[in-house]
Write a protein that holds these residues in place. Structure first.
Motif, PDB file in Angstrom:
ATOM      1  N   GLY A   8       0.892  -1.221  -0.140  1.00 59.49           N
ATOM      2  CA  GLY A   8      -0.008  -0.078   0.135  1.00 59.49           C
ATOM      3  C   GLY A   8       0.896   1.365   0.047  1.00 59.49           C
ATOM      4  N   ILE A   9       1.993   1.229   0.753  1.00 58.07           N
ATOM      5  CA  ILE A   9       2.731   2.407   0.948  1.00 58.07           C
ATOM      6  C   ILE A   9       3.392   2.554  -0.507  1.00 58.07           C
ATOM      7  CG2 ILE A   9       4.917   3.360   1.871  1.00 58.07           C
ATOM      8  CD1 ILE A   9       3.810   2.072   4.628  1.00 58.07           C
ATOM      9  N   LEU A  10       3.851   1.427  -1.120  1.00 61.25           N
ATOM     10  CA  LEU A  10       4.655   1.597  -2.555  1.00 61.25           C
ATOM     11  C   LEU A  10       3.582   2.158  -3.400  1.00 61.25           C
ATOM     12  CD1 LEU A  10       6.572  -1.803  -2.626  1.00 61.25           C
ATOM     13  CD2 LEU A  10       7.343   0.538  -2.614  1.00 61.25           C
ATOM     14  N   GLU A  11       2.347   1.677  -3.401  1.00 59.96           N
ATOM     15  CA  GLU A  11       1.340   2.361  -4.271  1.00 59.96           C
ATOM     16  C   GLU A  11       1.080   3.851  -4.262  1.00 59.96           C
ATOM     17  OE1 GLU A  11      -2.507   0.298  -3.987  1.00 59.96           O
ATOM     18  OE2 GLU A  11      -1.512  -1.611  -5.141  1.00 59.96           O
ATOM     19  N   ILE A  12       1.049   4.381  -3.055  1.00 55.75           N
ATOM     20  CA  ILE A  12       0.876   5.642  -2.587  1.00 55.75           C
ATOM     21  C   ILE A  12       2.170   6.284  -3.067  1.00 55.75           C
ATOM     22  CG2 ILE A  12       0.463   7.471  -1.082  1.00 55.75           C
ATOM     23  CD1 ILE A  12      -2.104   5.773  -1.758  1.00 55.75           C
ATOM     24  N   GLY A  13       3.260   5.888  -2.824  1.00 56.81           N
ATOM     25  CA  GLY A  13       4.642   6.635  -3.280  1.00 56.81           C
ATOM     26  C   GLY A  13       4.567   6.707  -4.757  1.00 56.81           C
ATOM     27  N   VAL A  14       3.935   5.735  -5.677  1.00 59.76           N
ATOM     28  CA  VAL A  14       3.983   5.701  -6.971  1.00 59.76           C
ATOM     29  C   VAL A  14       3.019   7.108  -7.263  1.00 59.76           C
ATOM     30  CG1 VAL A  14       3.437   4.503  -9.189  1.00 59.76           C
ATOM     31  CG2 VAL A  14       4.995   3.548  -7.559  1.00 59.76           C
ATOM     32  N   LEU A  15       1.882   7.035  -6.908  1.00 64.33           N
ATOM     33  CA  LEU A  15       0.691   8.151  -7.107  1.00 64.33           C
ATOM     34  C   LEU A  15       1.387   9.332  -6.731  1.00 64.33           C
ATOM     35  CD1 LEU A  15      -2.355   6.165  -5.840  1.00 64.33           C
ATOM     36  CD2 LEU A  15      -1.646   6.725  -8.241  1.00 64.33           C
ATOM     37  N   LYS A  16       2.277   9.436  -5.528  1.00 64.87           N
ATOM     38  CA  LYS A  16       2.656  10.865  -5.217  1.00 64.87           C
ATOM     39  C   LYS A  16       3.804  11.310  -6.256  1.00 64.87           C
ATOM     40  CE  LYS A  16       4.284  14.560  -3.057  1.00 64.87           C
ATOM     41  NZ  LYS A  16       3.526  15.614  -3.422  1.00 64.87           N
TER      42      LYS A  16
END
Length: 104
Positions: A8-16
């Protein structure tokens, strides 16, 4: 770190990264490298999931005579970041509760 939490954190990092502008795989990895370690074999399934959930859109454009796949954040992706930030406050409260009274 728990695999689901990290995912989940990786997904948010990519979106950021994509909030800064459209980007492509190698550049996303490079932009995340100072904060999160991610490989191509991890990134591309994440991008595929984000595309499938409507959080990113994908298009191809010429770069040095070759087609390059670019990813752009959608309003759904921006909402996912906001949701994450709201959930993170709850996680932080739980972390603080668990940490209280435990020596490190």
């Amino acid at each position: 770190m728990d695999a689901q939490l990290k995912r989940g954190i990786l997904e948010i990092g990519v979106l950021k990264v994509l909030t800064r502008g459209d980007s492509y795989g190698y550049q996303i990895i490079k932009d995340l490298s100072g904060v999160l370690q991610i490989s191509e074999s991890t990134l591309y399934p994440i991008l595929k999931r984000l595309e499938g959930s409507g959080c990113v859109s994908v298009y191809s454009a010429q770069h040095n005579g070759r087609l390059r796949k670019y990813y752009a954040i959608t309003p759904e992706g921006e909402a996912k970041i906001r949701d994450f930030l709201g959930e993170w406050q709850e996680i932080d409260r739980i972390y603080t509760f668990i940490k209280e009274g435990i020596e490190q």
